[in-house]
Motif scaffolding. Structure first.
Motif, PDB file in Angstrom:
ATOM      1  N   ILE A  68       0.882  -1.172   0.000  1.00 38.80           N
ATOM      2  CA  ILE A  68       0.000   0.000   0.000  1.00 38.80           C
ATOM      3  C   ILE A  68       0.916   1.218   0.000  1.00 38.80           C
ATOM      4  CG2 ILE A  68      -1.853   1.204   1.217  1.00 38.80           C
ATOM      5  CD1 ILE A  68      -2.400  -1.601   2.576  1.00 38.80           C
ATOM      6  N   ILE A  69       0.997   1.905  -1.145  1.00 38.87           N
ATOM      7  CA  ILE A  69       1.970   2.968  -1.334  1.00 38.87           C
ATOM      8  C   ILE A  69       1.258   4.299  -1.593  1.00 38.87           C
ATOM      9  CG2 ILE A  69       4.043   3.713  -2.568  1.00 38.87           C
ATOM     10  CD1 ILE A  69       4.372   0.986  -1.278  1.00 38.87           C
TER      11      ILE A  69
ATOM     12  N   THR B 174      -1.943   3.547  -3.926  1.00 37.68           N
ATOM     13  CA  THR B 174      -2.149   2.337  -4.711  1.00 37.68           C
ATOM     14  C   THR B 174      -1.983   1.100  -3.829  1.00 37.68           C
ATOM     15  OG1 THR B 174       0.195   2.248  -5.358  1.00 37.68           O
ATOM     16  CG2 THR B 174      -1.310   3.417  -6.827  1.00 37.68           C
ATOM     17  N   ARG B 175      -2.634   0.029  -4.226  1.00 37.16           N
ATOM     18  CA  ARG B 175      -2.426  -1.265  -3.583  1.00 37.16           C
ATOM     19  C   ARG B 175      -2.044  -2.251  -4.671  1.00 37.16           C
ATOM     20  NH1 ARG B 175      -6.412  -5.772  -0.959  1.00 37.16           N
ATOM     21  NH2 ARG B 175      -6.964  -5.901  -3.146  1.00 37.16           N
ATOM     22  N   LEU B 176      -0.848  -2.811  -4.534  1.00 36.43           N
ATOM     23  CA  LEU B 176      -0.302  -3.714  -5.538  1.00 36.43           C
ATOM     24  C   LEU B 176       0.344  -4.916  -4.860  1.00 36.43           C
ATOM     25  CD1 LEU B 176       1.544  -1.069  -7.745  1.00 36.43           C
ATOM     26  CD2 LEU B 176      -0.530  -2.294  -8.406  1.00 36.43           C
ATOM     27  N   PRO B 177       0.422  -6.058  -5.542  1.00 30.37           N
ATOM     28  CA  PRO B 177       1.188  -7.175  -5.001  1.00 30.37           C
ATOM     29  C   PRO B 177       2.631  -6.740  -4.780  1.00 30.37           C
ATOM     30  CG  PRO B 177      -0.137  -7.897  -6.864  1.00 30.37           C
ATOM     31  CD  PRO B 177      -0.205  -6.396  -6.842  1.00 30.37           C
ATOM     32  N   GLY B 178       3.193  -7.051  -3.618  1.00 32.24           N
ATOM     33  CA  GLY B 178       4.550  -6.623  -3.309  1.00 32.24           C
ATOM     34  C   GLY B 178       5.225  -7.549  -2.326  1.00 32.24           C
ATOM     35  N   GLY B 179       6.228  -7.018  -1.667  1.00 31.32           N
ATOM     36  CA  GLY B 179       7.100  -7.829  -0.834  1.00 31.32           C
ATOM     37  C   GLY B 179       8.387  -8.093  -1.601  1.00 31.32           C
TER      38      GLY B 179
ATOM     39  N   THR C 250      -3.023 -12.369   5.788  1.00 33.07           N
ATOM     40  CA  THR C 250      -2.086 -12.014   4.736  1.00 33.07           C
ATOM     41  C   THR C 250      -1.323 -10.749   5.124  1.00 33.07           C
ATOM     42  OG1 THR C 250      -3.472 -13.040   3.048  1.00 33.07           O
ATOM     43  CG2 THR C 250      -1.897 -11.388   2.294  1.00 33.07           C
ATOM     44  N   ASP C 251      -0.007 -10.763   4.900  1.00 28.29           N
ATOM     45  CA  ASP C 251       0.849  -9.660   5.317  1.00 28.29           C
ATOM     46  C   ASP C 251       0.652  -8.424   4.432  1.00 28.29           C
ATOM     47  OD1 ASP C 251       2.044 -10.974   7.457  1.00 28.29           O
ATOM     48  OD2 ASP C 251       3.624 -11.841   6.211  1.00 28.29           O
ATOM     49  N   ARG C 252       1.084  -7.252   4.972  1.00 29.54           N
ATOM     50  CA  ARG C 252       0.959  -5.984   4.260  1.00 29.54           C
ATOM     51  C   ARG C 252       2.182  -5.102   4.512  1.00 29.54           C
ATOM     52  NH1 ARG C 252      -4.602  -3.807   6.638  1.00 29.54           N
ATOM     53  NH2 ARG C 252      -3.631  -4.677   8.509  1.00 29.54           N
ATOM     54  N   TYR C 253       2.395  -4.184   3.589  1.00 22.72           N
ATOM     55  CA  TYR C 253       3.478  -3.200   3.689  1.00 22.72           C
ATOM     56  C   TYR C 253       2.896  -1.844   3.314  1.00 22.72           C
ATOM     57  CZ  TYR C 253       7.778  -0.694   2.258  1.00 22.72           C
ATOM     58  OH  TYR C 253       8.780   0.234   2.091  1.00 22.72           O
ATOM     59  N   MET C 254       3.213  -0.820   4.082  1.00 25.62           N
ATOM     60  CA  MET C 254       2.689   0.513   3.821  1.00 25.62           C
ATOM     61  C   MET C 254       3.836   1.504   3.777  1.00 25.62           C
ATOM     62  SD  MET C 254      -0.240   2.604   5.937  1.00 25.62           S
ATOM     63  CE  MET C 254       0.708   2.585   7.475  1.00 25.62           C
ATOM     64  N   ALA C 255       3.861   2.347   2.737  1.00 27.00           N
ATOM     65  CA  ALA C 255       4.933   3.324   2.587  1.00 27.00           C
ATOM     66  C   ALA C 255       4.379   4.653   2.092  1.00 27.00           C
ATOM     67  CB  ALA C 255       5.998   2.815   1.615  1.00 27.00           C
ATOM     68  N   VAL C 256       5.096   5.715   2.407  1.00 28.08           N
ATOM     69  CA  VAL C 256       4.785   7.066   1.916  1.00 28.08           C
ATOM     70  C   VAL C 256       6.028   7.599   1.215  1.00 28.08           C
ATOM     71  CG1 VAL C 256       4.162   9.424   2.531  1.00 28.08           C
ATOM     72  CG2 VAL C 256       3.110   7.505   3.743  1.00 28.08           C
TER      73      VAL C 256
END
Length: 296
Positions: free
Chosen positions: A15-16, A34-39, A92-98
Motif C-alpha cells: 500500500i503505497i 495504490t495497492r499492488l502485489p509486493g514484498g 495475509t501480510d501488508r506493507y505501507m509506505a509514503v
C-alpha cells in the motif's frame, strides 16, 4: 514444469502513497494511493517473470479474502504459488509506505505472518517436491531478510541450501542484521545498499566500493552494493571490486528498485554476461524502474 528459480520471503500487499511534493514531518498533501502485489520475494519474482523466467515463491499467504486475491494476482503475473504455505489462521501480510519528491519518507512492514509460519515455508525443499537433505535444490534461490533471525541462521548451515546459488537481499536496513550468519555461506551473493552494507560490516564506509571491500573482508563470497544515483560496486572474493554508474533519470518512485536491480542482475548472469555487463544491465533496469518506464 520445474521452476527456474525459487524466491523465498515476503509476498504481500504493498500500500503505497505517493506525492510529487517534498514531504516533511506532518505533511498533508494530495497524491495517489495504490495497492499492488509486493514484498521483496514478490518484487523479485515479478521482475524475473517479466524477463521470461518461471519463478516459484516460497512464502506464507493467508486463506483470508486478501490472501485469495493475492494468490490470484500472483498466478496472473506468471508466478508459481503451488509451493506457498497457505495458512488458515494467519492473515495475509501488508506493507505501507509514503513517498514524496524527496524519496521514501517512512514505511511499515507487517510481515508477522511470514515470521510466524517459520520453517513451514521451507517444507517443499525438504519433502522431495523441490529437494531434500540428500538431494538439495541446486538452482538459484532469491532469499529475503523478512524471515526470522533464527530461521536465517538455520538456513546458513542447512544441507537444504548447500548446493544452491543463493542470492540474498535484506528486506530493509532494519532487518539487515539478521543476515549476518549468511556471510559465511560460500555460495551466497549479497545485494545491499550502502546503509545495509555498513550494518553488516560495521565499517562505516562512505562509498559502495569501500563497503563492498569491507564485506569481503568480513568473509562474504560476493557482494553488490548500491548507493542510489551514485556509483555501485560488485565484489568477489579473490577477484576484487568493480564499479558501475547508474544512468541519470528522473526518480518517480523508489519502493522495489533494489528488488528490480537484483532480479535484473540474476537474469543478466543467467544469459552469460560478464561481471561488468551484468552490473550495468542491473543498474539500467533499476533506473528504468525508478523513472516509471517499467513495472507498475
Amino acid at each position: 514444469m520445474a521452476p527456474d528459480i525459487l524466491c523465498i520471503g515476503s509476498v504481500l500487499w504493498d500500500i503505497i502513497g505517493r506525492s510529487p511534493a517534498v514531504l516533511r514531518l506532518g505533511s498533508d498533501v494530495p497524491g495517489r494511493i495504490t495497492r499492488l502485489p509486493g514484498g521483496v520475494a514478490m518484487n523479485i519474482a515479478m521482475t524475473l517473470a517479466r524477463f521470461g523466467l518461471r519463478p516459484a515463491v516460497l512464502t506464507a499467504i493467508g486463506r483470508d479474502p486478501e490472501g485469495d486475491e493475492l494468490a490470484a494476482a500472483c498466478a496472473r503475473l506468471g508466478l508459481d504459488i503451488a509451493y506457498a504455505y497457505r495458512s488458515e489462521d494467519l492473515p495475509t501480510d501488508r506493507y505501507m509506505a509514503v513517498e514524496g519528491a524527496n524519496g521514501l519518507i517512512a514505511a511499515i512492514a507487517d510481515a508477522h505472518s511470514l515470521e510466524a509460519a517459520g520453517d513451514k515455508v521451507l517444507r517443499p525443499l525438504a519433502d522431495g517436491r523441490l529437494g531434500s537433505a540428500a538431494t538439495p535444490w541446486a538452482g538459484p534461490i532469491a532469499l529475503d531478510g523478512n524471515l526470522t533471525e533464527q530461521l536465517l541462521a538455520e538456513i546458513a548451515v542447512s544441507p537444504l541450501f548447500a548446493a544452491a546459488d543463493l542470492r540474498v537481499a535484506p528486506a530493509s536496513p532494519g532487518k539487515a542484521e539478521r543476515l549476518r550468519p549468511l556471510l559465511a555461506h560460500p555460495r551466497a551473493t549479497f545485494y545491499v545498499n550502502l546503509e545495509e552494507a555498513n550494518i553488516l560490516s560495521k565499517a562505516g564506509a562512505s562509498t559502495a566500493t569501500a563497503a563492498a571491500e569491507a564485506l569481503l573482508a568480513r568473509g562474504a563470497a560476493r557482494v553488490l552494493v548500491t548507493q542510489g544515483g551514485k556509483p555501485a560496486a560488485e565484489g568477489q572474493a579473490g577477484q576484487g571490486v568493480i564499479e558501475g554508474c547508474p544512468p541519470s533519470v528522473l526518480v518517480t518512485r523508489v519502493t522495489g528498485a533494489g528488488d528490480t536491480f537484483m532480479a535484473a542482475h540474476i537474469v543478466a548472469e543467467r544469459e552469460g554476461q560478464s561481471r561488468r555487463a551484468a552490473l550495468d544491465a542491473a543498474l539500467a533496469a533499476a533506473a528504468a524502474y525508478v523513472s516509471g518506464e517499467i513495472g507498475s
